[in-house]
Enzyme design. Structure first.
Site, PDB file in Angstrom:
ATOM      1  N   GLU A  66      -8.354  52.369  28.094  1.00  0.00           N
ATOM      2  CA  GLU A  66      -9.419  51.465  27.681  1.00  0.00           C
ATOM      3  C   GLU A  66      -9.787  50.497  28.813  1.00  0.00           C
ATOM      4  O   GLU A  66      -9.033  50.340  29.781  1.00  0.00           O
ATOM      5  CB  GLU A  66      -8.959  50.662  26.456  1.00  0.00           C
ATOM      6  CG  GLU A  66      -8.610  51.510  25.239  1.00  0.00           C
ATOM      7  CD  GLU A  66      -9.831  51.984  24.459  1.00  0.00           C
ATOM      8  OE1 GLU A  66     -10.924  52.087  25.050  1.00  0.00           O
ATOM      9  OE2 GLU A  66      -9.685  52.247  23.258  1.00  0.00           O
ATOM     10  N   HIS A 101     -13.978  54.736  28.509  1.00  0.00           N
ATOM     11  CA  HIS A 101     -12.585  55.165  28.598  1.00  0.00           C
ATOM     12  C   HIS A 101     -12.474  56.664  28.847  1.00  0.00           C
ATOM     13  O   HIS A 101     -13.325  57.442  28.430  1.00  0.00           O
ATOM     14  CB  HIS A 101     -11.779  54.735  27.365  1.00  0.00           C
ATOM     15  CG  HIS A 101     -12.075  55.485  26.100  1.00  0.00           C
ATOM     16  ND1 HIS A 101     -12.589  54.872  24.981  1.00  0.00           N
ATOM     17  CD2 HIS A 101     -11.901  56.789  25.765  1.00  0.00           C
ATOM     18  CE1 HIS A 101     -12.713  55.767  24.008  1.00  0.00           C
ATOM     19  NE2 HIS A 101     -12.310  56.940  24.469  1.00  0.00           N
ATOM     20  N   ASP A 125      -3.563  62.687  25.359  1.00  0.00           N
ATOM     21  CA  ASP A 125      -3.156  61.562  24.524  1.00  0.00           C
ATOM     22  C   ASP A 125      -2.812  61.984  23.103  1.00  0.00           C
ATOM     23  O   ASP A 125      -3.041  63.115  22.697  1.00  0.00           O
ATOM     24  CB  ASP A 125      -4.266  60.496  24.498  1.00  0.00           C
ATOM     25  CG  ASP A 125      -5.661  61.105  24.372  1.00  0.00           C
ATOM     26  OD1 ASP A 125      -5.800  62.167  23.742  1.00  0.00           O
ATOM     27  OD2 ASP A 125      -6.623  60.519  24.902  1.00  0.00           O
ATOM     28  N   ASP A 181     -17.155  53.088  25.738  1.00  0.00           N
ATOM     29  CA  ASP A 181     -16.825  51.947  26.592  1.00  0.00           C
ATOM     30  C   ASP A 181     -16.336  52.390  27.969  1.00  0.00           C
ATOM     31  O   ASP A 181     -15.815  51.592  28.741  1.00  0.00           O
ATOM     32  CB  ASP A 181     -15.768  51.056  25.924  1.00  0.00           C
ATOM     33  CG  ASP A 181     -14.493  51.812  25.567  1.00  0.00           C
ATOM     34  OD1 ASP A 181     -14.393  53.013  25.907  1.00  0.00           O
ATOM     35  OD2 ASP A 181     -13.596  51.204  24.949  1.00  0.00           O
TER      36      ASP A 181
END
Length: 243
Positions: free
Chosen positions: A143, A138, A67, A136
């Protein structure tokens, strides 16, 4: 899914580096899928040390990163291209033309994602993909969502991710709100996956990833379905589980 429990971050980093090194030694022209963030830093330090000791040759290796922040140039100290150059690429004998990161300076999200997807299709799936794990759940910047994204896409970063990343910036308002990331489908097509997880603050989400239901609301849970996934986690990260 194989769970490898280690004592601390140092042991985690050493073990992860050994697995990546073994891949390169067995296949010198390996395609490495790389990640950024604090989790893999120690792994990269060990790989650099192996190179400096003459034990690893990166000259034929190709790398693809997960990313990049949308809007940041590779010269920006907070960009993931800069991170990779600083922690790995500038310290080993890799051909920089064979190191790929999504183009954060391309404002047209569709164009940026299409270009990276075409590159990934041409290169083929990574032989081994290293992943961290967000608070979370990810992986990459995939996400929590109501579905699993297949290929590279532009994502709106959640407040949890923004809060976790603001320590790297001068202020919270400087944290980019979007990023380009490989999709879950691309990650799952990698031949091997290596997840590195450290710290008590990751214990609850790691338990959900390993033992919870497979759901896009916890993106990392999809790794339960990968045929060759190894999770290296320290004692603190595994403290919510009987491992």
């Amino acid at each position: 899914m194989q769970i490898c429990k280690v004592k601390n971050y140092q042991e985690l980093s050493r073990k992860a580096a050994n697995l990546i090194a073994a891949q390169i030694i067995l296949k010198p022209d390996s395609i490495l899928g790389l990640a950024t963030g604090s989790s893999p830093v120690g792994t990269y330090e060990h790989l650099v040390e192996m190179y400096e000791n003459g034990d690893l040759d990166f000259s034929q290796v190709t790398t693809v990163n997960l990313d990049e922040y949308k809007g940041l140039a590779g010269s920006d100290e907070q960009s993931y291209r800069y991170f990779m150059n600083t922690h790995l690429f500038h310290k080993i004998n890799i051909n920089h033309a064979n190191t790929y990161v999504p183009n954060g300076t391309e404002p047209d999200a569709e164009k940026a994602c299409q270009a990276y997807n075409e590159l990934l299709h041409k290169i083929g799936p990574a032989d081994i993909q290293i992943l961290g794990l967000g608070h979370d759940g990810h992986i990459g910047f995939n996400e929590p969502s109501d579905h699993f994204e297949n290929e590279t896409h532009c994502v709106d970063l959640t407040e949890t991710t923004i809060q976790a990343n603001k320590r790297f910036f001068d202020s919270e308002k400087d944290v980019p709100k979007q990023a380009y990331t490989m999709g879950i489908g691309t990650i799952m097509r990698c031949r091997k996956i290596l997840v590195v997880v450290s710290g008590k603050d990751k214990a609850e989400i790691l338990k959900q990833v390993i033992q919870g239901p497979v759901t896009p609301e916890v993106p990392g849970s999809i790794l339960q379905f990968h045929p060759d996934c190894t999770i290296i986690a320290d004692e603190a990260a595994l403290s919510e589980m009987a491992v």
